[in-house]
Enzyme design. Structure first.
Site, PDB file in Angstrom:
ATOM      1  N   SER A  69       7.432   2.007 -11.988  1.00  0.00           N
ATOM      2  CA  SER A  69       6.239   2.127 -12.594  1.00  0.00           C
ATOM      3  C   SER A  69       5.898   2.714 -13.735  1.00  0.00           C
ATOM      4  CB  SER A  69       5.622   3.833 -11.009  1.00  0.00           C
ATOM      5  OG  SER A  69       3.887   3.334 -10.851  1.00  0.00           O
ATOM      6  N   LYS A 118       0.503  -1.269  -0.464  1.00  0.00           N
ATOM      7  CA  LYS A 118       0.397  -0.133  -0.147  1.00  0.00           C
ATOM      8  C   LYS A 118       1.022   1.047   0.043  1.00  0.00           C
ATOM      9  CE  LYS A 118      -3.831  -1.752   3.184  1.00  0.00           C
ATOM     10  NZ  LYS A 118      -3.088  -3.517   2.914  1.00  0.00           N
TER      11      LYS A 118
END
Length: 615
Positions: free
Chosen positions: A406, A201
Site C-alpha cells: 500500500s 474490499k
C-alpha cells in the site's frame, strides 16, 4: 553586639545543613553520572577476547530492521523480558559475516529459546548469511529445549540440531485471521462510514462483514501458500528431507505422536527434524569438544553476537567518508510529521533523505522499506523527496523487507530499481477512508443534536450527527481521485501499461514472486543484493563503502541509546507487566496503537490491513 536569638540560630543551622545536603546530593549525582558514562563507553570494552570461541546467536526478542526509541525508565530498570527486546537484523547479519573470516571463531551456535518473532523474510536473510558462514568450513549447531515455527526455520540451517529429551518441534503452517466488527458495531449503535477504491474490499471488510469474503480468502490463500512453500522447501533442503515431508509431519502430527507414545522429542528425531536428544549439561559437554574451548564456569567458550559486532564494527562516532552507498531505513506505519524510530514520519524521513543526498560522497541511496503503509499525505511527501533525490542524479534502489504494501509500495514505485526478498509481501495498491459516527448511540441514551449552520455542509463532520449525503459523495470522489493518482504513480514509476497496473491493483496483496511476474518489482534478493545494485547504478564498481544513515541524535538520546544497548532495553508500553500479561493485552494494545497512528489530516490512508497477520 547582641547574640542572635535561639530561633534564628536554629533556622540558620537548619538552612546551612540544607545547603550542605543540596551540594552533597548534587556532587553525588554528578559522580554517578560520571560513573555511568565510564560504564557505558569505556568499561568492559577492552577485555581480551578468548583465543577460541563460538559465535553465539542468542536471539532473545523480536528481530527488527531498526530499533524503536528507547524507553528511559525501562533502560534504567535493567534487562527486559524477551517480549520487550528488539534485535537489529543488520547486527545479526554483520556478526555472522565477520565471524566467518575471524580465526578466533571456531563455530556458530544458535540458542533460540527466547526468540519471540523474526518472520520468514528476515529468517531467510539470516539463513543466507549462515550458508556463507558454512563455506568457511566452520560448524553450525542449534541448541534448544523447544523450537517454535520461527525458531525452527533458523535452527534447520545448522549442520546439527540438538533438542532437549523433553522438547518438541510443533510446526503448524501459516494462517491469516482477522477480527470482523460489523455486528459488534451494529450492536453498539455505531455507524461506520467506509470509502474505498478498487474491486477488492479487503481494506474495508473488517468493518462491513462478519467474515472474510470468498475473493479475499482466495487472494490470501495464494500468498500464504507461497510463503509456506518457501518455508517447507528451505527446511526440506537443509534437512535433506523428501519433498512434502514437512506437510506430512504437520498434517499427521497427532497420529505420529500417538505412535511415538506421546514422546514429541523422539518423534522429531525419528522424522529427521533434529539430530540429537541431549539435556543441556550433555549438550554443553558436546559443544566444549566442538568449539575446542571451555570458560571458567565450565561452559563452552562463546562470545555473544551483540558484544562481538560492537567490538568489530567501527564506532558510531566514526564518520564514513569517500564515495559510498547510503542506506536509509523506513520501518513502521507511515504517519504525518516527525516520528521516532519504529515509525515512518513524512517530515522526518523526507528530511533524512534530503540531508543524505546532500552529503559529499553519497553516490547512491538504498531505502530499506518495511511497512504496510499509512497516511496518504505522508506517503506523498516521502515519494516527492525520493523524486528530488533522483533529480539530483543520485540513483535510488528500494529494498523491500518483510512487507512493503500500500503506502509502502507507493513510495517504492518512485525508485530506479525495486528489490524484494523472496518472502516479501507487497502490492495492496488501494486507498480507503473510514470513520465512525455515534448518532444512534446518543439517541438511545436520550441525547439529541440540533442547531443551525450557515451552509448545507456546516457541522457535517460531527461524530454525533448522521453523515451528510453531500459529504459522503465528496469523500467518495476524493478516495477515487487518490486511487487514480496512485495508479498514475505506478504506471510512470514502473513504466507499465495502465491496464497492467489496474489488474495488479484493486487492493490485492501479492507475494514477491507474483509481484515480479507482474512487473511491480525488478529482482528478488537480500539487502546486500540491493546495495550491490545501487553501487553499480552509482558507478562505484566492486569495491565500495556502505553507510547506514540514521536521524542525528541529541546527546541525551545518545546516552539513553548507549544505556539501552548495554542492557538490551527496548520500548515497552507496560514495563511493569510480566511477559504473560503483556501477551494477553497485546491485541488490545495493537488496536489502540493502530487508531493512534491514523493521524492523516485528510483521514486518507493507503494501508494494508490484511497484512497484519504476516508470518
Amino acid at each position: 553586639m547582641s547574640k542572635p536569638s535561639l530561633l534564628r540560630r536554629i533556622f540558620s543551622r537548619f538552612w546551612a545543613g540544607l545547603t550542605w545536603f543540596r551540594l552533597a546530593l548534587s556532587n553525588i549525582l554528578f559522580l554517578v553520572f560520571l560513573v555511568l558514562i565510564y560504564v557505558l563507553y569505556f568499561s568492559g570494552g577492552q577485555q581480551p577476547l578468548p583465543e577460541k570461541a563460538a559465535l553465539l546467536l542468542n536471539l532473545g526478542g523480536t528481530v527488527v530492521e531498526e530499533k524503536s526509541r528507547t524507553n528511559p525508565l525501562q533502560a534504567l530498570l535493567g534487562e527486559p523480558a524477551p517480549t520487550e527486546r528488539e534485535i537489529v537484523l543488520r547486527d545479526v547479519l554483520d556478526a555472522i559475516h565477520h565471524a566467518a573470516k575471524d580465526p578466533m571463531i571456531t563455530a556458530l551456535v544458535m540458542e533460540l529459546d527466547y526468540l519471540v518473532s523474526s518472520g520468514i523474510s528476515k529468517n531467510m536473510e539470516i539463513a543466507e548469511a549462515i550458508t556463507a558462514f558454512k563455506a568457511s568450513g566452520k560448524p553450525v549447531v542449534a541448541v534448544g529445549d523447544y523450537f517454535t515455527q520461527d525458531q525452527y526455520l533458523l535452527a534447520s540451517q545448522a549442520d546439527e540440531i540438538i533438542l532437549s529429551p523433553m522438547g518438541a518441534v510443533p510446526l503448524e503452517g501459516f494462517a491469516s485471521y482477522r477480527n470482523h466488527f460489523r455486528e459488534a458495531l451494529e450492536k453498539a449503535l455505531i455507524s461506520m462510514h467506509v470509502f474505498h477504491a478498487g474491486k477488492q474490499k479487503s481494506m474495508a471488510e473488517p468493518f462491513l462483514r462478519d467474515d472474510m469474503s470468498a475473493e479475499e480468502k482466495a487472494i490470501t490463500a495464494r500468498w500464504l501458500a507461497d510463503l509456506w512453500g518457501r518455508y517447507t522447501a528451505l527446511v526440506e533442503e537443509r534437512r535433506q528431507l523428501s519433498p512434502g515431508a514437512v506437510d506430512a509431519y504437520v498434517d499427521n502430527y497427532h497420529v505420529l505422536l500417538a505412535a511415538a507414545a506421546g514422546d514429541s522429542a523422539r518423534l522429531a528425531l525419528e522424522q529427521g527434524l533434529v539430530d540429537r536428544l541431549l539435556a543441556r549439561p550433555d549438550a554443553n559437554d558436546y559443544l566444549i569438544q566442538l568449539v575446542g574451548a571451555e570458560d571458567e564456569g565450565g561452559f563452552y567458550e562463546a562470545v555473544f553476537f551483540e558484544g562481538y559486532i560492537a567490538r568489530t564494527r567501527p564506532s558510531s562516532f566514526t564518520q564514513v567518508s569517500g564515495d559510498r552507498v547510503a542506506v536509509v531505513t523506513a520501518e513502521g506505519n507511515i504517519m504525518s510529521g516527525d516520528q521516532p524510530p519504529g515509525a515512518i514520519g513524512g517530515d522526518s524521513l523526507s528530511r533524512l533523505l534530503r540531508q543524505t543526498s546532500e552529503q559529499e560522497g553519497v553516490k547512491a541511496i538504498v531505502l530499506r522499506v518495511n511497512t504496510g503503509g499509512g497516511s496518504v499525505l505522508a506517503s506523498e511527501r516521502i515519494r516527492h523527496a525520493l523524486a528530488r533525490v533522483r533529480a539530483q542524479g543520485i540513483p535510488v534502489v528500494v529494498s523491500m523487507g518483510s512487507l512493503a504494501a500500500s503506502g509502502g509500495y507507493y513510495i517504492a514505485a518512485e525508485a530506479d530499481q525495486i528489490w524484494a526478498t523472496p518472502a516479501t509481501l507487497t502490492g495492496s495498491i488501494g486507498v480507503f477512508m473510514a470513520f465512525p459516527t455515534f448518532e444512534q448511540l446518543l439517541d438511545r441514551a436520550g441525547i439529541y443534536t440540533d442547531g443551525v449552520g450557515t451552509t448545507s455542509l456546516a457541522g457535517s463532520l460531527r461524530f454525533d450527527r448522521p453523515l451528510n449525503p453531500q459529504v459522503a459523495a465528496s469523500l467518495a470522489s476524493t478516495v477515487n481521485f487518490t486511487y487514480e493518482g496512485f495508479l498514475d504513480i505506478v504506471v510512470a514509476g514502473r513504466e507499465l501499461e495502465r491496464e497492467q497496473v489496474v489488474k495488479a491493483a484493486e487492493g490485492r496483496v501479492w507475494s514477491a514472486s507474483d509481484a515480479r511476474r507482474l512487473g511491480l518489482v525488478d529482482e528478488l534478493g537480500s539487502l546486500r543484493d540491493a546495495i550491490a545494485a545501487a553501487a553499480t547504478l552509482g558507478g562505484l564498481g566492486e569495491r565500495y563503502q556502505v553507510e547506514y544513515v540514521q536521524e542525528p541524535l541529541s546527546p541525551r538520546e545518545m546516552l539513553l541509546q548507549q544505556l539501552a544497548s548495554r542492557v538490551g532495553a527496548a520500548a515497552s508500553p507496560w514495563p511493569g507487566l510480566s511477559a504473560g500479561l503483556q501477551g494477553l493485552v497485546r491485541p488490545l494494545a495493537s488496536v489502540a496503537r493502530s487508531l493512534a497512528e491514523m493521524n492523516d489530516p485528510a483521514h486518507l490512508y493507503m494501508r494494508c490491513l490484511s497484512c497484519s497477520a504476516l508470518p
